[in-house]
Motif scaffolding. Structure first.
Motif, PDB file in Angstrom:
ATOM      1  N   GLU A 200     -20.515   5.083  -1.884  1.00 35.40           N
ATOM      2  CA  GLU A 200     -19.548   4.287  -2.639  1.00 35.40           C
ATOM      3  C   GLU A 200     -19.202   4.952  -3.969  1.00 35.40           C
ATOM      4  O   GLU A 200     -18.064   4.906  -4.423  1.00 35.40           O
ATOM      5  N   LEU A 201     -20.209   5.557  -4.612  1.00 28.49           N
ATOM      6  CA  LEU A 201     -19.998   6.196  -5.917  1.00 28.49           C
ATOM      7  C   LEU A 201     -19.201   7.493  -5.799  1.00 28.49           C
ATOM      8  O   LEU A 201     -18.444   7.849  -6.687  1.00 28.49           O
ATOM      9  N   GLY A 202     -19.416   8.233  -4.731  1.00 23.54           N
ATOM     10  CA  GLY A 202     -18.784   9.539  -4.590  1.00 23.54           C
ATOM     11  C   GLY A 202     -19.655  10.617  -5.214  1.00 23.54           C
ATOM     12  O   GLY A 202     -20.862  10.443  -5.362  1.00 23.54           O
ATOM     13  N   ASP A 203     -19.043  11.719  -5.595  1.00 24.61           N
ATOM     14  CA  ASP A 203     -19.797  12.874  -6.094  1.00 24.61           C
ATOM     15  C   ASP A 203     -20.497  12.555  -7.409  1.00 24.61           C
ATOM     16  O   ASP A 203     -19.849  12.295  -8.431  1.00 24.61           O
ATOM     17  N   ILE A 204     -21.829  12.602  -7.388  1.00 21.68           N
ATOM     18  CA  ILE A 204     -22.630  12.299  -8.575  1.00 21.68           C
ATOM     19  C   ILE A 204     -22.768  13.561  -9.417  1.00 21.68           C
ATOM     20  O   ILE A 204     -23.140  14.623  -8.914  1.00 21.68           O
ATOM     21  N   VAL A 205     -22.437  13.426 -10.708  1.00 18.00           N
ATOM     22  CA  VAL A 205     -22.444  14.577 -11.598  1.00 18.00           C
ATOM     23  C   VAL A 205     -23.552  14.507 -12.651  1.00 18.00           C
ATOM     24  O   VAL A 205     -23.852  15.505 -13.297  1.00 18.00           O
ATOM     25  N   TYR A 206     -24.189  13.316 -12.812  1.00 17.26           N
ATOM     26  CA  TYR A 206     -25.221  13.195 -13.841  1.00 17.26           C
ATOM     27  C   TYR A 206     -26.071  11.960 -13.577  1.00 17.26           C
ATOM     28  O   TYR A 206     -25.541  10.910 -13.212  1.00 17.26           O
ATOM     29  N   VAL A 207     -27.376  12.119 -13.734  1.00 16.10           N
ATOM     30  CA  VAL A 207     -28.308  10.990 -13.657  1.00 16.10           C
ATOM     31  C   VAL A 207     -29.005  10.897 -15.003  1.00 16.10           C
ATOM     32  O   VAL A 207     -29.604  11.870 -15.469  1.00 16.10           O
ATOM     33  N   ASP A 208     -28.901   9.739 -15.643  1.00 19.68           N
ATOM     34  CA  ASP A 208     -29.474   9.540 -16.975  1.00 19.68           C
ATOM     35  C   ASP A 208     -30.572   8.487 -16.897  1.00 19.68           C
ATOM     36  O   ASP A 208     -30.306   7.333 -16.567  1.00 19.68           O
ATOM     37  N   VAL A 209     -31.802   8.903 -17.184  1.00 16.87           N
ATOM     38  CA  VAL A 209     -32.931   7.974 -17.265  1.00 16.87           C
ATOM     39  C   VAL A 209     -33.606   8.216 -18.606  1.00 16.87           C
ATOM     40  O   VAL A 209     -34.169   9.279 -18.839  1.00 16.87           O
ATOM     41  N   ASP A 210     -33.510   7.228 -19.495  1.00 11.24           N
ATOM     42  CA  ASP A 210     -34.113   7.383 -20.831  1.00 11.24           C
ATOM     43  C   ASP A 210     -35.270   6.408 -21.032  1.00 11.24           C
ATOM     44  O   ASP A 210     -35.629   6.089 -22.158  1.00 11.24           O
ATOM     45  N   THR A 211     -35.859   5.934 -19.917  1.00 15.54           N
ATOM     46  CA  THR A 211     -36.935   4.949 -20.001  1.00 15.54           C
ATOM     47  C   THR A 211     -38.292   5.530 -19.603  1.00 15.54           C
ATOM     48  O   THR A 211     -39.241   4.776 -19.388  1.00 15.54           O
ATOM     49  N   LEU A 212     -38.408   6.856 -19.524  1.00 18.09           N
ATOM     50  CA  LEU A 212     -39.680   7.484 -19.181  1.00 18.09           C
ATOM     51  C   LEU A 212     -40.761   7.024 -20.151  1.00 18.09           C
ATOM     52  O   LEU A 212     -40.544   6.998 -21.371  1.00 18.09           O
ATOM     53  N   ASP A 213     -41.910   6.633 -19.609  1.00 18.15           N
ATOM     54  CA  ASP A 213     -43.068   6.126 -20.359  1.00 18.15           C
ATOM     55  C   ASP A 213     -42.856   4.723 -20.923  1.00 18.15           C
ATOM     56  O   ASP A 213     -43.701   4.226 -21.667  1.00 18.15           O
ATOM     57  N   ASP A 214     -41.745   4.074 -20.583  1.00 17.77           N
ATOM     58  CA  ASP A 214     -41.502   2.693 -21.015  1.00 17.77           C
ATOM     59  C   ASP A 214     -41.848   1.733 -19.882  1.00 17.77           C
ATOM     60  O   ASP A 214     -41.711   2.064 -18.715  1.00 17.77           O
TER      61      ASP A 214
ATOM     62  N   GLY B  70     -42.590  -2.538 -14.233  1.00 21.94           N
ATOM     63  CA  GLY B  70     -43.597  -1.493 -14.288  1.00 21.94           C
ATOM     64  C   GLY B  70     -43.258  -0.427 -15.304  1.00 21.94           C
ATOM     65  O   GLY B  70     -42.198  -0.443 -15.925  1.00 21.94           O
ATOM     66  N   GLU B  71     -44.198   0.506 -15.453  1.00 26.87           N
ATOM     67  CA  GLU B  71     -44.015   1.626 -16.379  1.00 26.87           C
ATOM     68  C   GLU B  71     -43.410   2.810 -15.635  1.00 26.87           C
ATOM     69  O   GLU B  71     -43.911   3.213 -14.585  1.00 26.87           O
ATOM     70  N   VAL B  72     -42.314   3.344 -16.175  1.00 27.03           N
ATOM     71  CA  VAL B  72     -41.681   4.527 -15.596  1.00 27.03           C
ATOM     72  C   VAL B  72     -42.573   5.724 -15.933  1.00 27.03           C
ATOM     73  O   VAL B  72     -42.714   6.094 -17.093  1.00 27.03           O
TER      74      VAL B  72
END
Length: 126
Positions: A34-48, A74-76
């Protein structure tokens, strides 16, 4: 449409692979299509620690940005670093190489609220 029976799913199109108290999370084959071509994955919750239903990151496709919702509290504990250089792994291999995060589950009772493959198939069939 690939919907592995061994995984759990959310109504927001995340998949969850549970191994003990660790869950691996990504987006489904349906969602990446549905999204199509993914160009970036942003995860800023590491260790949260992130509550079930809260946003843990986002996926950017050519024409849209979509939030990623935490399937379980849970904790990422890990982010798939391969996605930094190769975000299209989410398109080409959403259930293996395209996983996004691993989390340490805080509340195992929430697992019962996840969808199985049949329920997810019904959801996307409309």
């Amino acid at each position: 449409m690939n919907i592995p029976a061994t995984l759990k799913y959310t109504k927001d199109h995340e998949w969850i692979k549970i191994e003990g108290n660790i869950a691996t999370v990504g987006i489904t084959d349906f969602a990446q299509g549905e999204l199509g071509d993914i160009v970036y994955v942003d995860v800023d919750t590491l260790d949260d620690t992130v509550e079930e239903g809260e946003v843990f990151g986002s996926v950017e496709a050519v024409k849209t940005v979509s939030d990623l919702f935490m399937p379980l509290t849970g904790e990422v504990i890990e982010f798939n670093d391969e996605l930094e250089d190769d975000p299209e792994l989410v398109n080409s291999d959403p259930y293996e190489k395209g996983w996004m995060i691993k989390l340490e589950i805080s509340d195992e009772s929430q697992i019962q609220d996840l969808l199985d493959a049949e329920a997810y198939k019904s959801l996307i069939a409309g």
